[in-house]
Design an enzyme around this catalytic site. Structure first.
Site, mmCIF file in Angstrom:
data_model
loop_
_atom_site.group_PDB
_atom_site.id
_atom_site.type_symbol
_atom_site.label_atom_id
_atom_site.label_comp_id
_atom_site.label_asym_id
_atom_site.label_seq_id
_atom_site.Cartn_x
_atom_site.Cartn_y
_atom_site.Cartn_z
ATOM 1 N N SER A 16 0.632 -1.054 -0.119
ATOM 2 C CA SER A 16 0.046 0.057 0.211
ATOM 3 C C SER A 16 0.851 1.195 -0.119
ATOM 4 O O SER A 16 2.196 1.107 0.054
ATOM 5 C CB SER A 16 -0.941 0.091 1.138
ATOM 6 O OG SER A 16 -0.193 -0.089 2.489
ATOM 7 N N SER A 17 0.353 2.419 -0.032
ATOM 8 C CA SER A 17 0.996 3.738 0.171
ATOM 9 C C SER A 17 1.805 4.063 -1.074
ATOM 10 O O SER A 17 3.036 4.544 -1.280
ATOM 11 C CB SER A 17 1.957 3.795 1.336
ATOM 12 O OG SER A 17 1.215 3.849 2.602
ATOM 13 N N LEU A 22 -3.063 9.728 -5.699
ATOM 14 C CA LEU A 22 -2.265 10.767 -6.535
ATOM 15 C C LEU A 22 -2.138 10.616 -7.771
ATOM 16 O O LEU A 22 -2.497 11.230 -8.708
ATOM 17 C CB LEU A 22 -0.787 10.745 -5.912
ATOM 18 C CG LEU A 22 -0.050 12.033 -6.056
ATOM 19 C CD1 LEU A 22 -0.457 13.028 -4.908
ATOM 20 C CD2 LEU A 22 1.441 11.719 -5.826
ATOM 21 N N ASP A 74 -7.538 10.814 0.148
ATOM 22 C CA ASP A 74 -7.230 10.795 -1.325
ATOM 23 C C ASP A 74 -8.344 11.659 -2.077
ATOM 24 O O ASP A 74 -7.887 12.407 -3.188
ATOM 25 C CB ASP A 74 -7.263 9.244 -1.918
ATOM 26 C CG ASP A 74 -6.162 8.621 -1.791
ATOM 27 O OD1 ASP A 74 -4.906 9.362 -1.837
ATOM 28 O OD2 ASP A 74 -6.120 7.337 -1.878
ATOM 29 N N CYS A 385 -10.353 25.730 13.319
ATOM 30 C CA CYS A 385 -11.067 25.087 14.111
ATOM 31 C C CYS A 385 -10.687 25.101 15.355
ATOM 32 O O CYS A 385 -10.894 25.904 16.066
ATOM 33 C CB CYS A 385 -11.230 23.565 13.180
ATOM 34 S SG CYS A 385 -13.038 22.722 13.784
ATOM 35 N N MET A 388 -8.828 27.850 16.195
ATOM 36 C CA MET A 388 -9.693 29.046 16.637
ATOM 37 C C MET A 388 -9.971 28.941 18.051
ATOM 38 O O MET A 388 -10.085 29.835 18.652
ATOM 39 C CB MET A 388 -10.739 29.098 15.739
ATOM 40 C CG MET A 388 -11.605 30.103 16.318
ATOM 41 S SD MET A 388 -13.207 30.531 15.194
ATOM 42 C CE MET A 388 -14.520 30.663 16.491
ATOM 43 N N ARG A 466 -18.064 20.067 16.732
ATOM 44 C CA ARG A 466 -19.311 20.025 17.573
ATOM 45 C C ARG A 466 -19.398 21.330 18.408
ATOM 46 O O ARG A 466 -20.544 21.551 18.807
ATOM 47 C CB ARG A 466 -19.056 18.634 18.525
ATOM 48 C CG ARG A 466 -19.172 17.376 17.982
ATOM 49 C CD ARG A 466 -19.496 16.106 18.823
ATOM 50 N NE ARG A 466 -19.676 15.042 18.122
ATOM 51 C CZ ARG A 466 -18.751 14.369 17.463
ATOM 52 N NH1 ARG A 466 -17.645 14.194 17.996
ATOM 53 N NH2 ARG A 466 -19.019 13.170 16.736
ATOM 54 N N HIS A 511 -12.894 24.875 7.879
ATOM 55 C CA HIS A 511 -11.474 24.147 7.261
ATOM 56 C C HIS A 511 -11.157 24.796 6.050
ATOM 57 O O HIS A 511 -11.514 24.082 5.011
ATOM 58 C CB HIS A 511 -11.495 22.656 7.471
ATOM 59 C CG HIS A 511 -11.451 22.078 8.832
ATOM 60 N ND1 HIS A 511 -10.450 21.834 9.482
ATOM 61 C CD2 HIS A 511 -12.664 21.781 9.528
ATOM 62 C CE1 HIS A 511 -10.770 21.249 10.438
ATOM 63 N NE2 HIS A 511 -12.158 21.236 10.623
ATOM 64 N N GLU A 513 -8.466 24.801 4.441
ATOM 65 C CA GLU A 513 -7.721 23.896 3.678
ATOM 66 C C GLU A 513 -8.178 22.864 2.705
ATOM 67 O O GLU A 513 -7.542 22.618 1.838
ATOM 68 C CB GLU A 513 -6.542 23.105 4.677
ATOM 69 C CG GLU A 513 -7.353 22.097 5.771
ATOM 70 C CD GLU A 513 -8.041 22.465 6.950
ATOM 71 O OE1 GLU A 513 -8.388 23.725 6.925
ATOM 72 O OE2 GLU A 513 -8.447 21.529 7.682
HETATM 73 N N1 GLN Z 1 -12.978 19.400 18.797
HETATM 74 C C1 GLN Z 1 -13.377 20.870 18.603
HETATM 75 C C2 GLN Z 1 -14.946 20.418 18.091
HETATM 76 O O1 GLN Z 1 -15.383 19.597 17.901
HETATM 77 C C3 GLN Z 1 -12.867 20.919 17.071
HETATM 78 C C4 GLN Z 1 -13.041 20.127 16.080
HETATM 79 C C5 GLN Z 1 -11.890 20.293 14.840
HETATM 80 O O2 GLN Z 1 -10.697 20.848 14.981
HETATM 81 N N2 GLN Z 1 -12.240 20.002 13.671
HETATM 82 O O3 GLN Z 1 -15.602 21.386 17.948
#
Ligand code: GLN
Length: 538
Positions: A16-17, A22, A74, A385, A388, A466, A511, A513
């Site tokens: 694997s890998s 890619l 992926d 996330c 922050m 959450r 997110h 990214e």
């Molecule tokens: N654990 C945090 C939440 O559930 C941050 C989640 C995360 O960074 N994806 O809100």
């Protein structure tokens, strides 16, 4: 005649890998750059319904699609290489296939029949493949996870064998990606494992049309001849894919040099249009030799030991570098170590600091120490996330003097729950697929760092969390200088925070990214890397 969607099935051999994801993404890019509309899909042979409940140490990053599916990383390659949005239909696991079959059985959907792997499970897999056929799709690439010979991937291999049998040779193609190892002691490359891997496929009725050989060095003609002969593959369809020197984004260029895409189109009886890789080549050139040198950015996370845990973060930083004509060197720092050794020791000299997402309280105090260091030293800080949430907690504790401020995720009894469980999460019982997931709109306040970076007042970003900024603390934090720059349209959820007095300090609940690509860096990553460059010059 109705248009047919062509199918490419990608399997893996020996180990694997190998970078099947890619390579699949690179093939998709080449076909796209020849004017075809492509979709990508991954089949994962494990029993989890999706990777959402797996530890990042086990599985690496969980990639979130626009429509809120928690998927294999992926899919991140798929979206970064092609810009084709992935959906729930882009990733199926054995668990998901079986749960559909079993639910149907309980509903009486197979009444009278014995439910079996063949044909019921294989039919369900074929349905998942067919789901991507559409009038506006020319080619579907289906990658089968795992390695030929695994017990658990057998139903998938059987399903793709049947599928290709049904659509015919002109409409379906098997690509086998395999390893050709170099044995140092013998000073030789060895083709035997690949021969055996193709042998395994043949016993189940799959004869690969194309072999892509992963190797450390380019293969000799002699080795290619040998593989062609023993594996029953046309000589020109033995392609080598040596390790790239600088970047994964070179892979499509290497494959194009060997005309892989031309052979694929010929095999699928498709017209070979011109290939336009101008922008891609220019991007790779900048990536390899950026004009503005290097900038060092620390990523302080809790899953640092596994590179794949923050795959999209590292890629997005690279994209931010390309957009700024510089190379981003990442210093990977384990947050628990910051806890033990102190931020100053581990972060000295970096021009920017990023704290990514995560779950659970291990390493949190190290992240808070990291935020404190970035905030008080004026080092560009990007919190994503959990990053922050840590920025909010640190500010509440040290600037607003809210003693013991915390997230209820880490301390249920905290006196100042500045981060708390979302209302919508309070009734949730199960763990899988129950977070706030997928793409949501967000309003950006004018005159903020975010509004400058995005150049827009309304954006869409992907979420997986959450907990949220606790609205009961909005006024207290604002009064001390925290700007709430991104709010969801109903005004309920704080999505972005900033510190206007700091050179660059931004936290986002989403997110970013996941939406960054090498040709179009995400605005926040572009702006963050630009700030790091300014910091470096000082
Ligand atoms: N654990 C945090 C939440 O559930 C941050 C989640 C995360 O960074 N994806 O809100």
């Amino acid at each position: 005649m109705a248009k047919v969607t062509k199918h490419i099935f990608v399997t893996g051999g020996v180990v694997s890998s190998l970078g099947k994801g890619l390579t699949s993404a690179a093939i998709a890019l080449l076909l796209e750059r020849r004017g075809y509309r492509v979709r990508l899909q991954k089949m994962d042979p494990y029993l989890n319904v999706d990777p959402g409940t797996m530890s990042p140490f086990q599985h690496g990053e969980v990639y979130v699609t626009e429509d809120g599916a928690e998927t294999d990383l992926d899919l991140g390659h798929y979206e970064r290489f092609t810009g084709i949005p992935c959906t729930r239909a882009s990733n199926f696991t054995t668990g998901r296939i079986y749960s559909a079959v079993i639910s149907r059985e309980r509903e009486g959907g197979y009444l009278g029949k014995t439910v079996q792997v063949i044909p019921h499970v294989t039919d369900e897999i074929k349905k998942a493949i067919r789901a991507l056929d559409a009038d506006d799709v020319d080619v579907v690439i289906t990658e089968v996870g795992g390695t030929a010979g695994d017990i658990e991937s057998l139903p998938f291999l059987e399903a793709i064998r049947q599928y290709r049998q049904e659509i015919g040779r002109d409409n379906g193609l098997f690509i086998h990606i395999t390893l050709v190892p170099y044995i140092k002691a013998a000073g030789e490359m060895k083709t035997k494992p690949s021969q055996q891997s193709v042998g395994i496929l043949r016993t189940i009725g799959i004869v690969p049309d194309i072999l892509i050989c992963r190797c450390e060095q380019p293969m000799s003609e002699e080795h290619k001849d040998k593989l062609a002969l023993f594996c029953n593959v046309d000589r020109e369809l033995v392609i080598d894919e040596p390790d790239v020197k600088n970047s994964i984004y070179e892979v499509p260029l290497d494959l194009a040099r060997q005309d892989l895409d031309v052979y694929i189109l010929e095999k699928l009886a498709m017209h070979v249009n011109g290939l336009d890789l101008k922008r891609w080549k220019a991007m790779v050139k900048t990536l390899i030799a950026p004009r503005k040198g290097e900038v060092e950015i620390a990523v302080v996370g809790k899953y640092i030991s596994l590179r794949d845990s923050y795959k999209s973060i590292y890629e997005a930083l690279t994209h931010g570098g390309i957009a700024n004509n510089c190379r981003v060197k990442v210093r990977m720092v384990e947050s628990e170590e910051v806890q033990d050794k102190g931020a100053a020791k581990l972060l000295a000299g970096v021009s920017g600091i990023l704290v990514p997402g995560g779950f659970g309280d291990r390493g949190i105090e190290g992240m808070l120490g990291t935020v404190h260091y970035a905030r008080t030293k004026g080092i560009p800080y990007f919190g994503i996330c959990l990053g922050m949430q840590c920025a909010v907690i640190e500010f509440a504790r040290n600037v607003c003097k809210l003693k013991g401020a915390n997230s209820t995720e880490f301390d249920r009894a905290t006196a100042a729950p500045v981060i708390d469980l979302m209302e919508s999460q309070k009734q949730v019982r199960g763990m899988g697929g129950t977070m706030r997931l997928g793409s949501y709109p967000c309003h950006i306040a004018a005159g903020t760092l975010a509004s400058k970076a995005y150049g827009a007042s309304r954006i869409q970003e992907r979420h997986r969390h959450r907990f949220e900024f606790n609205n009961a603390y909005r006024d207290k934090l604002k009064a001390k200088g925290m700007r709430l720059s991104g709010i969801c349209p109903d005004g309920e959820l704080v999505e972005m925070v900033e510190l206007p007095k700091h050179p660059w300090f931004l936290g986002c609940q989403f997110h970013p990214e996941f939406q960054s690509t090498p040709l179009k860096a995400h605005p926040l990553f572009r702006s963050f890397v630009a700030a790091a460059l300014r910091k470096r010059k000082r």
